[in-house]
Write a protein that holds these residues in place. Structure first.
Motif, PDB file in Angstrom:
ATOM      1  N   ARG A 185      35.623  54.255  36.812  1.00 10.80           N
ATOM      2  CA  ARG A 185      36.054  54.703  38.094  1.00 10.80           C
ATOM      3  C   ARG A 185      37.562  54.319  38.595  1.00 10.80           C
ATOM      4  O   ARG A 185      38.093  53.728  37.863  1.00 10.80           O
ATOM      5  CB  ARG A 185      35.092  53.993  39.021  1.00 10.80           C
ATOM      6  N   ARG A 186      38.134  55.186  39.213  1.00  9.67           N
ATOM      7  CA  ARG A 186      39.116  54.604  40.032  1.00  9.67           C
ATOM      8  C   ARG A 186      39.383  53.254  40.089  1.00  9.67           C
ATOM      9  O   ARG A 186      38.615  52.815  40.999  1.00  9.67           O
ATOM     10  CB  ARG A 186      39.730  55.578  41.105  1.00  9.67           C
ATOM     11  N   GLY A 187      40.454  52.667  39.906  1.00 11.38           N
ATOM     12  CA  GLY A 187      40.918  51.308  40.021  1.00 11.38           C
ATOM     13  C   GLY A 187      40.333  50.279  39.145  1.00 11.38           C
ATOM     14  O   GLY A 187      40.294  49.260  39.193  1.00 11.38           O
ATOM     15  N   ASP A 188      39.199  50.830  38.184  1.00  7.73           N
ATOM     16  CA  ASP A 188      38.691  49.756  37.089  1.00  7.73           C
ATOM     17  C   ASP A 188      39.892  49.383  35.981  1.00  7.73           C
ATOM     18  O   ASP A 188      40.703  49.888  36.001  1.00  7.73           O
ATOM     19  CB  ASP A 188      37.801  50.740  36.315  1.00  7.73           C
ATOM     20  N   ALA A 189      39.537  48.012  35.951  1.00  7.81           N
ATOM     21  CA  ALA A 189      40.577  47.294  35.049  1.00  7.81           C
ATOM     22  C   ALA A 189      40.673  47.935  33.654  1.00  7.81           C
ATOM     23  O   ALA A 189      39.669  48.041  32.946  1.00  7.81           O
ATOM     24  CB  ALA A 189      40.142  45.714  35.058  1.00  7.81           C
ATOM     25  N   ILE A 190      41.729  47.980  33.147  1.00  6.80           N
ATOM     26  CA  ILE A 190      42.280  48.437  31.714  1.00  6.80           C
ATOM     27  C   ILE A 190      43.337  47.376  31.019  1.00  6.80           C
ATOM     28  O   ILE A 190      44.022  46.925  31.647  1.00  6.80           O
ATOM     29  CB  ILE A 190      42.820  49.833  31.678  1.00  6.80           C
TER      30      ILE A 190
ATOM     31  N   ARG B 297      43.142  60.918  33.045  1.00  5.41           N
ATOM     32  CA  ARG B 297      42.887  61.111  31.760  1.00  5.41           C
ATOM     33  C   ARG B 297      41.938  60.036  31.310  1.00  5.41           C
ATOM     34  O   ARG B 297      41.046  60.201  30.595  1.00  5.41           O
ATOM     35  CB  ARG B 297      43.968  61.402  30.854  1.00  5.41           C
ATOM     36  N   LEU B 298      42.582  58.875  31.309  1.00  5.31           N
ATOM     37  CA  LEU B 298      41.696  57.622  30.980  1.00  5.31           C
ATOM     38  C   LEU B 298      40.570  57.441  31.654  1.00  5.31           C
ATOM     39  O   LEU B 298      39.394  57.212  30.830  1.00  5.31           O
ATOM     40  CB  LEU B 298      42.555  56.287  31.164  1.00  5.31           C
ATOM     41  N   SER B 299      40.476  57.803  32.912  1.00  5.07           N
ATOM     42  CA  SER B 299      39.269  57.577  33.639  1.00  5.07           C
ATOM     43  C   SER B 299      38.123  58.686  33.054  1.00  5.07           C
ATOM     44  O   SER B 299      36.904  58.255  32.710  1.00  5.07           O
ATOM     45  CB  SER B 299      39.410  58.076  35.015  1.00  5.07           C
ATOM     46  N   GLU B 300      38.421  59.548  32.673  1.00  6.22           N
ATOM     47  CA  GLU B 300      37.682  60.845  32.239  1.00  6.22           C
ATOM     48  C   GLU B 300      37.386  60.485  30.783  1.00  6.22           C
ATOM     49  O   GLU B 300      36.128  60.625  30.663  1.00  6.22           O
ATOM     50  CB  GLU B 300      38.655  62.226  31.952  1.00  6.22           C
TER      51      GLU B 300
ATOM     52  N   ARG C 293      41.908  58.220  19.116  1.00  9.23           N
ATOM     53  CA  ARG C 293      40.518  58.479  18.680  1.00  9.23           C
ATOM     54  C   ARG C 293      39.844  57.640  19.908  1.00  9.23           C
ATOM     55  O   ARG C 293      40.318  56.450  20.367  1.00  9.23           O
ATOM     56  CB  ARG C 293      40.271  57.666  17.459  1.00  9.23           C
ATOM     57  N   LEU C 294      38.717  58.093  20.499  1.00 13.00           N
ATOM     58  CA  LEU C 294      37.874  57.426  21.341  1.00 13.00           C
ATOM     59  C   LEU C 294      37.025  56.502  20.536  1.00 13.00           C
ATOM     60  O   LEU C 294      36.263  57.001  19.670  1.00 13.00           O
ATOM     61  CB  LEU C 294      37.132  58.359  22.308  1.00 13.00           C
ATOM     62  N   ARG C 295      37.073  55.310  20.831  1.00 12.75           N
ATOM     63  CA  ARG C 295      35.851  54.272  20.269  1.00 12.75           C
ATOM     64  C   ARG C 295      34.804  53.818  20.979  1.00 12.75           C
ATOM     65  O   ARG C 295      35.098  53.570  22.090  1.00 12.75           O
ATOM     66  CB  ARG C 295      36.627  53.109  19.278  1.00 12.75           C
ATOM     67  N   MET C 296      33.587  54.183  20.520  1.00 10.23           N
ATOM     68  CA  MET C 296      32.338  53.767  21.317  1.00 10.23           C
ATOM     69  C   MET C 296      31.526  52.976  20.740  1.00 10.23           C
ATOM     70  O   MET C 296      31.489  52.516  19.418  1.00 10.23           O
ATOM     71  CB  MET C 296      31.656  55.121  21.498  1.00 10.23           C
ATOM     72  N   GLY C 297      30.596  52.085  21.557  1.00 10.86           N
ATOM     73  CA  GLY C 297      29.521  51.255  20.733  1.00 10.86           C
ATOM     74  C   GLY C 297      28.368  51.786  21.522  1.00 10.86           C
ATOM     75  O   GLY C 297      28.323  51.698  22.704  1.00 10.86           O
ATOM     76  N   ASP C 298      27.276  51.951  20.935  1.00  9.44           N
ATOM     77  CA  ASP C 298      26.097  52.630  21.420  1.00  9.44           C
ATOM     78  C   ASP C 298      26.392  53.906  22.118  1.00  9.44           C
ATOM     79  O   ASP C 298      25.564  53.991  23.534  1.00  9.44           O
ATOM     80  CB  ASP C 298      25.293  51.584  22.153  1.00  9.44           C
ATOM     81  N   ASN C 299      27.450  54.645  21.947  1.00  7.23           N
ATOM     82  CA  ASN C 299      27.810  55.716  22.791  1.00  7.23           C
ATOM     83  C   ASN C 299      28.394  55.561  23.926  1.00  7.23           C
ATOM     84  O   ASN C 299      28.795  56.500  24.608  1.00  7.23           O
ATOM     85  CB  ASN C 299      26.430  56.703  23.022  1.00  7.23           C
TER      86      ASN C 299
END
Length: 235
Positions: free
Chosen positions: A197-202, A189-192, A130-136
């Motif tokens: 962006r590529r290289g962003d912290a997760i 997949r996570l980026s999409e 599930r993709l969880r979002m706050g204010d879309n």
């Protein structure tokens, strides 16, 4: 009642983990070759690979392509004192929560899922992303694993929209949770899905949730966008 025998791969998992925790195998140390380990533990390569995979899933070991399997850099592990729903978290920050189901399937468990949820080899599991979002805005991708026998009487809508409320109808009262938090690399997949962006912290958070009887009922792997979420630990 006689307790069921512990599967051999879990025994090997526990022995390797003990060696790591005792300092016998230090961080960044390369493990012996697969054939050598199989002989050391007197098991088949298939059984050894199951044990190794559970340790990789837990973040204790890491595979390096073309090089081998290494003890991962030691990470900080914290115990969660309780569980708060994503809806409540967003409400506390004045944001509207939204959930989008990415995938939903009944399947066979991996070795790691069998261990964390104390399942039998022939048990089925429900895996939903599930993709969880706050204010879309995407905050995290959550991969939840549940024993199929616990949720067989409930609909997909019930489980994807209000999981904990649905589980309470089955007599499951969430109690404590154990979390392991570590950094991870994004992939395509996570980026999409998370719109990063590529290289962003997760942040990779692995959680095992226990009910009022100290039985594990949920195994969750979550991927948080680093710049959109932070954890606060209270001692």
């Amino acid at each position: 009642m006689t307790k069921p025998a512990i599967p051999r791969y879990i025994q090997i998992h526990n022995q390797i983990k003990s060696r790591i925790e005792a300092g016998e195998w230090q961080s960044q140390k390369r493990l012996p070759a697969e054939r050598e380990l199989s002989e050391t533990f007197n098991v088949s390569r298939m059984t050894l690979r199951q044990a190794i995979q559970t340790l990789v899933d837990e973040g204790l070991l890491e595979r390096k392509v073309g090089s081998g399997t290494y003890v991962a850099e030691k990470k900080v592990s914290e115990r969660a004192l309780g569980m708060t729903s994503f809806t409540e978290l967003m409400a506390n920050t004045g944001r509207i929560s939204k959930t989008q189901t990415v995938s939903y399937k009944i399947t066979s468990p991996s070795a790691s899922e069998i261990m964390h949820l104390q399942l039998a080899d022939d048990d089925d599991i429900l895996v939903m992303e599930r993709l969880r979002m706050g204010d879309n805005e995407p905050i995290l991708l959550e991969r939840t694993t549940l024993p199929a026998k616990l949720i067989s009487h409930f609909s997909r809508h019930d489980l994807t929209e209000s999981l904990y409320a649905t589980l309470e109808k089955a007599g499951i009262q969430p109690g404590r949770a154990e979390q392991t938090i570590s950094a991870t690399l994004e992939n395509e997949r996570l980026s999409e899905l998370l719109k990063i962006r590529r290289g962003d912290a997760i942040l990779n958070v692995r959680q095992v949730s226990f009910d009022q009887n100290e039985q594990p009922f949920e195994y969750v792997r979550s991927y948080y966008v680093g710049e959109r979420f932070e954890f606060t630990l209270t001692r």
